[in-house]
Design a protein around this motif. Structure first.
Motif, PDB file in Angstrom:
ATOM      1  N   UNK A   1       6.002   7.621  12.098  1.00  9.55           N
ATOM      2  CA  UNK A   1       4.787   7.447  11.328  1.00  9.55           C
ATOM      3  C   UNK A   1       4.616   5.921  10.743  1.00  9.55           C
ATOM      4  N   UNK A   2       3.397   5.613  11.160  1.00 10.76           N
ATOM      5  CA  UNK A   2       3.062   4.039  11.008  1.00 10.76           C
ATOM      6  C   UNK A   2       2.880   3.572   9.757  1.00 10.76           C
ATOM      7  N   UNK A   3       2.797   4.617   8.545  1.00 10.30           N
ATOM      8  CA  UNK A   3       2.960   4.351   7.218  1.00 10.30           C
ATOM      9  C   UNK A   3       4.270   3.836   6.810  1.00 10.30           C
ATOM     10  N   UNK A   4       5.337   4.415   7.700  1.00 11.88           N
ATOM     11  CA  UNK A   4       6.579   3.969   7.167  1.00 11.88           C
ATOM     12  C   UNK A   4       6.893   2.543   6.937  1.00 11.88           C
ATOM     13  N   UNK A   5       6.572   1.625   7.861  1.00 12.08           N
ATOM     14  CA  UNK A   5       6.995   0.252   7.489  1.00 12.08           C
ATOM     15  C   UNK A   5       6.245  -0.475   6.401  1.00 12.08           C
ATOM     16  N   UNK A   6       5.018   0.336   6.231  1.00 15.85           N
ATOM     17  CA  UNK A   6       3.956  -0.345   5.000  1.00 15.85           C
ATOM     18  C   UNK A   6       4.815   0.093   3.638  1.00 15.85           C
ATOM     19  N   UNK A   7       5.500   1.357   3.403  1.00 15.02           N
ATOM     20  CA  UNK A   7       6.018   1.859   2.383  1.00 15.02           C
ATOM     21  C   UNK A   7       7.453   1.454   2.172  1.00 15.02           C
ATOM     22  N   UNK A   8       8.201   1.186   3.293  1.00 15.35           N
ATOM     23  CA  UNK A   8       9.691   0.972   3.384  1.00 15.35           C
ATOM     24  C   UNK A   8      10.237  -0.182   3.818  1.00 15.35           C
ATOM     25  N   UNK A   9      11.237  -0.656   3.361  1.00 18.10           N
ATOM     26  CA  UNK A   9      12.070  -1.813   3.843  1.00 18.10           C
ATOM     27  C   UNK A   9      13.278  -1.852   3.509  1.00 18.10           C
ATOM     28  N   UNK A  10      14.288  -2.590   4.013  1.00 17.46           N
ATOM     29  CA  UNK A  10      15.645  -2.567   3.677  1.00 17.46           C
ATOM     30  C   UNK A  10      15.831  -3.864   3.030  1.00 17.46           C
ATOM     31  N   UNK A  11      16.734  -3.962   1.986  1.00 19.00           N
ATOM     32  CA  UNK A  11      17.043  -4.842   1.027  1.00 19.00           C
ATOM     33  C   UNK A  11      18.335  -5.696   1.533  1.00 19.00           C
TER      34      UNK A  11
ATOM     35  N   UNK B   1       2.341  -4.883   2.599  1.00 18.06           N
ATOM     36  CA  UNK B   1       0.838  -4.676   2.575  1.00 18.06           C
ATOM     37  C   UNK B   1       0.233  -3.473   2.077  1.00 18.06           C
ATOM     38  N   UNK B   2       1.054  -2.560   1.451  1.00 19.72           N
ATOM     39  CA  UNK B   2       0.726  -1.551   0.996  1.00 19.72           C
ATOM     40  C   UNK B   2       0.112  -1.874  -0.594  1.00 19.72           C
ATOM     41  N   UNK B   3      -1.112  -1.941  -0.768  1.00 19.89           N
ATOM     42  CA  UNK B   3      -1.408  -2.401  -2.132  1.00 19.89           C
ATOM     43  C   UNK B   3      -0.814  -1.575  -3.470  1.00 19.89           C
ATOM     44  N   UNK B   4      -0.638  -0.444  -3.465  1.00 17.73           N
ATOM     45  CA  UNK B   4       0.012   0.126  -4.612  1.00 17.73           C
ATOM     46  C   UNK B   4       1.475  -0.361  -4.855  1.00 17.73           C
ATOM     47  N   UNK B   5       2.125  -0.693  -3.879  1.00 21.44           N
ATOM     48  CA  UNK B   5       3.307  -1.280  -4.142  1.00 21.44           C
ATOM     49  C   UNK B   5       3.370  -3.078  -4.215  1.00 21.44           C
ATOM     50  N   UNK B   6       2.481  -3.578  -3.623  1.00 16.22           N
ATOM     51  CA  UNK B   6       2.173  -5.199  -3.489  1.00 16.22           C
ATOM     52  C   UNK B   6       1.289  -5.582  -4.703  1.00 16.22           C
TER      53      UNK B   6
ATOM     54  N   UNK C   1      -5.786   4.171   3.721  1.00 19.13           N
ATOM     55  CA  UNK C   1      -5.481   3.840   2.358  1.00 19.13           C
ATOM     56  C   UNK C   1      -4.268   2.910   2.242  1.00 19.13           C
ATOM     57  N   UNK C   2      -3.266   3.332   3.077  1.00 18.38           N
ATOM     58  CA  UNK C   2      -1.991   2.795   3.113  1.00 18.38           C
ATOM     59  C   UNK C   2      -1.996   1.433   3.888  1.00 18.38           C
ATOM     60  N   UNK C   3      -3.055   1.157   4.616  1.00 18.56           N
ATOM     61  CA  UNK C   3      -3.568  -0.151   5.269  1.00 18.56           C
ATOM     62  C   UNK C   3      -3.146  -0.159   6.834  1.00 18.56           C
ATOM     63  N   UNK C   4      -3.083   1.138   7.270  1.00 26.18           N
ATOM     64  CA  UNK C   4      -2.594   1.184   8.831  1.00 26.18           C
ATOM     65  C   UNK C   4      -3.719   0.963   9.787  1.00 26.18           C
ATOM     66  N   UNK C   5      -3.441   0.080  10.773  1.00 25.20           N
ATOM     67  CA  UNK C   5      -4.543  -0.289  11.548  1.00 25.20           C
ATOM     68  C   UNK C   5      -5.229   0.950  12.276  1.00 25.20           C
TER      69      UNK C   5
END
Length: 519
Positions: free
Chosen positions: A286-296, A338-343, A392-396
């Motif tokens: 799902x192309x939203x995955x890298x917008x929403x999530x990352x590894x710390x 790049x997801x505005x709700x988290x950024x 909304x999430x910012x996916x191309x």
């Protein structure tokens, strides 16, 4: 923004003057509000309640039960369905001693002034949202005349819903949008900047949400309310510009997801959510995955490739003893994706807490069309919901189209079609755990797992079943059992596996992941 928080100082003085304690009686002691405090000060505080005490009120309960997130702290009981009064018990107290009082203060001071018609309507729409959250958490609650100075009996959830529809209808239709009306402007209305017409859209969309909530228990009423919402003055949310969300001040401290997931490391993405980010479309991830999530990694945000993983992985829900290295091996919130709700907006707004996405409206309409309650093609509305979320999430647009083209068209039995709709709706509603948990309880979709280490022996949820509600706070049992529902007015009877009025689908009837009780 400074005005907002100066305004809250005034509101704080009001709260101090009224006094509060942990006793049930407090929620029924009339507020000593100063009558010349402007409504915008109260509304601003009421909106911030969405993320107030977020960890204890939301993250440890609905966020985990929706399986957007899984807990990574050993020994926490709530993922295994334990009730902890010092956590979720705060929601009850905060609503009745703070939030409801603010609403009553606006009503008492300004309801008779024609200049405040729109302000009162906006307050009522917002309170309908909050009342629905409260009753959807507990079931029957004190409702009629609560906060008016006398103990009141609990009102059934069915009666509350009937009244909420009436209140929404009146509030939406009473909005004038007139220039002479008092406006929640200058930044005090954190959601729509005092735009009464936008509040009409949200009110109708909220009515649509609540109508679909009762689709199984009262389909006749549900259909009527669906059509009333669609045809309501002002219409529904019509684009991502209409999304209802509450911003958090960048210079403030907030107990929200950036604390839970990133700073404290108390949660990581749920395996249930991760699995559905990879199993829905033939396009793969799902192309939203890298917008929403990352590894710390060593305090820095990394993509899955940078962290050495082939996917964004989630941890199973309901561990008692969480595996070592859970902070490192599982995905967390992406604060730089790049997801505005988290950024945030790069300015005064640090993050945003969702109330209702435009995509949710599309999925609600898709389900209504499936049930024959409105016109429109089910498959088209369903994919429009996915598209709205991607945008909304910012996916191309190219990545969104590839993913959507890889989704199977809505097909099969009504139950199979509903499962497709609700699963994509659940993905799009991330991270709104309150709504995700409500949809699971109503439809028993998507496929949510039971606790990994089993339901806790200290819970009031039978082994092999899911948590269905939150029990009433200890203080209610100590001081107000006479007004509680007779079946729930003891600690033994007040169980968390008892279904709410609108929750008629029984997960145990699933065959190969498909229910037989939603139609």
């Amino acid at each position: 923004m400074k005005k907002i928080y100066l305004g809250l100082i005034s509101l704080g003085l009001f709260v101090l003057s009224s006094g509060c304690s942990d006793d049930f009686g407090d929620m029924n002691v009339p507020s000593d509000a100063v009558t010349d405090v402007e409504p915008k000060f109260f509304l601003n505080s009421m909106q911030q309640e969405v993320f107030a005490n977020y960890q204890r009120n939301v993250n440890l309960y609905p966020d985990l039960y929706s399986q957007y997130w899984a807990n990574t702290v050993s020994g926490f009981g709530s993922p295994r369905y334990e009730y902890v009064d010092g956590w979720i018990g705060n929601q009850w107290k905060e609503f009745y001693t703070r939030h409801l009082r603010d609403a009553l203060a606006i009503e008492a001071s300004y309801a008779e002034n024609p200049v405040y018609v729109d302000a009162i309507a906006i307050k009522d729409i917002w309170m309908c949202y909050w009342w629905s959250r409260m009753t959807d958490t507990y079931g029957d609650i004190p409702y009629f005349n609560a906060g008016q100075g006398e103990d009141v009996p609990y009102t059934s959830q069915q009666e509350i819903y009937v009244d909420l529809f009436k209140r929404l209808d009146h509030a939406i239709s009473s909005i004038t949008g007139g220039e002479e009306q008092y406006k929640y402007d200058d930044g005090y209305d954190l959601i729509y900047e005092g735009d009464a017409r936008q509040w009409q859209k949200f009110g109708n969309s909220l009515r649509l949400r609540l109508a679909m909530r009762i689709s199984n228990v009262d389909p006749v009423k549900a259909q009527a309310e669906v059509q009333a919402a669609i045809n309501g003055t002002g219409g529904l949310l019509t684009s991502n510009d209409d999304v209802a969300k509450v911003p958090m001040w960048s210079q403030g401290w907030y107990d929200y997801l950036h604390q839970m997931a990133w700073n404290w490391g108390n949660v990581r993405m749920s395996k249930t959510f991760s699995d559905n980010l990879y199993n829905q479309s033939s396009a793969g991830e799902d192309p939203r995955a890298p917008k929403w999530f990352a590894y710390k990694v060593e305090g820095e945000s990394k993509t899955k490739e940078e962290a050495g993983f082939d996917r964004y992985k989630g941890i199973e829900n309901g561990y008692n003893l969480v595996p070592a290295n859970s902070d490192d091996d599982y995905a967390t919130i992406n604060l730089e994706g790049g997801y505005i709700d988290f950024e945030g907006d790069g300015g005064v707004n640090l993050m945003y807490c969702p109330v209702m996405f435009y995509s949710e409206v599309k999925f609600l309409l898709a389900e209504a069309a499936l049930r024959g309650w409105t016109t429109g093609d089910v498959n088209t509305l369903y994919k429009e919901g996915v598209s709205a979320s991607m945008e909304y999430v910012g996916v191309s647009s190219d990545d969104a189209s590839t993913y959507i083209d890889g989704l199977p068209n809505i097909s099969g039995s009504n139950e199979a079609q509903l499962k497709q709709i609700i699963t994509q709706k659940w993905l799009a509603n991330f991270p709104n755990g309150v709504e995700g948990w409500a949809d699971f309880r109503r439809t028993d979709y998507p496929d949510v797992t039971l606790p990994k280490d089993g339901v806790s022996g200290s819970s009031t949820v039978a082994t092999g079943t899911w948590v269905k509600r939150v029990r009433y706070p200890d203080n209610e049992h100590l001081q107000n059992e006479a007004n509680m529902p007779s079946a729930l007015n003891t600690l033994d009877g007040d169980r968390m596996d008892i279904r709410l009025w609108w929750d008629t689908a029984d997960t145990k009837t699933k065959t190969a992941g498909i229910m037989n009780s939603n139609f």
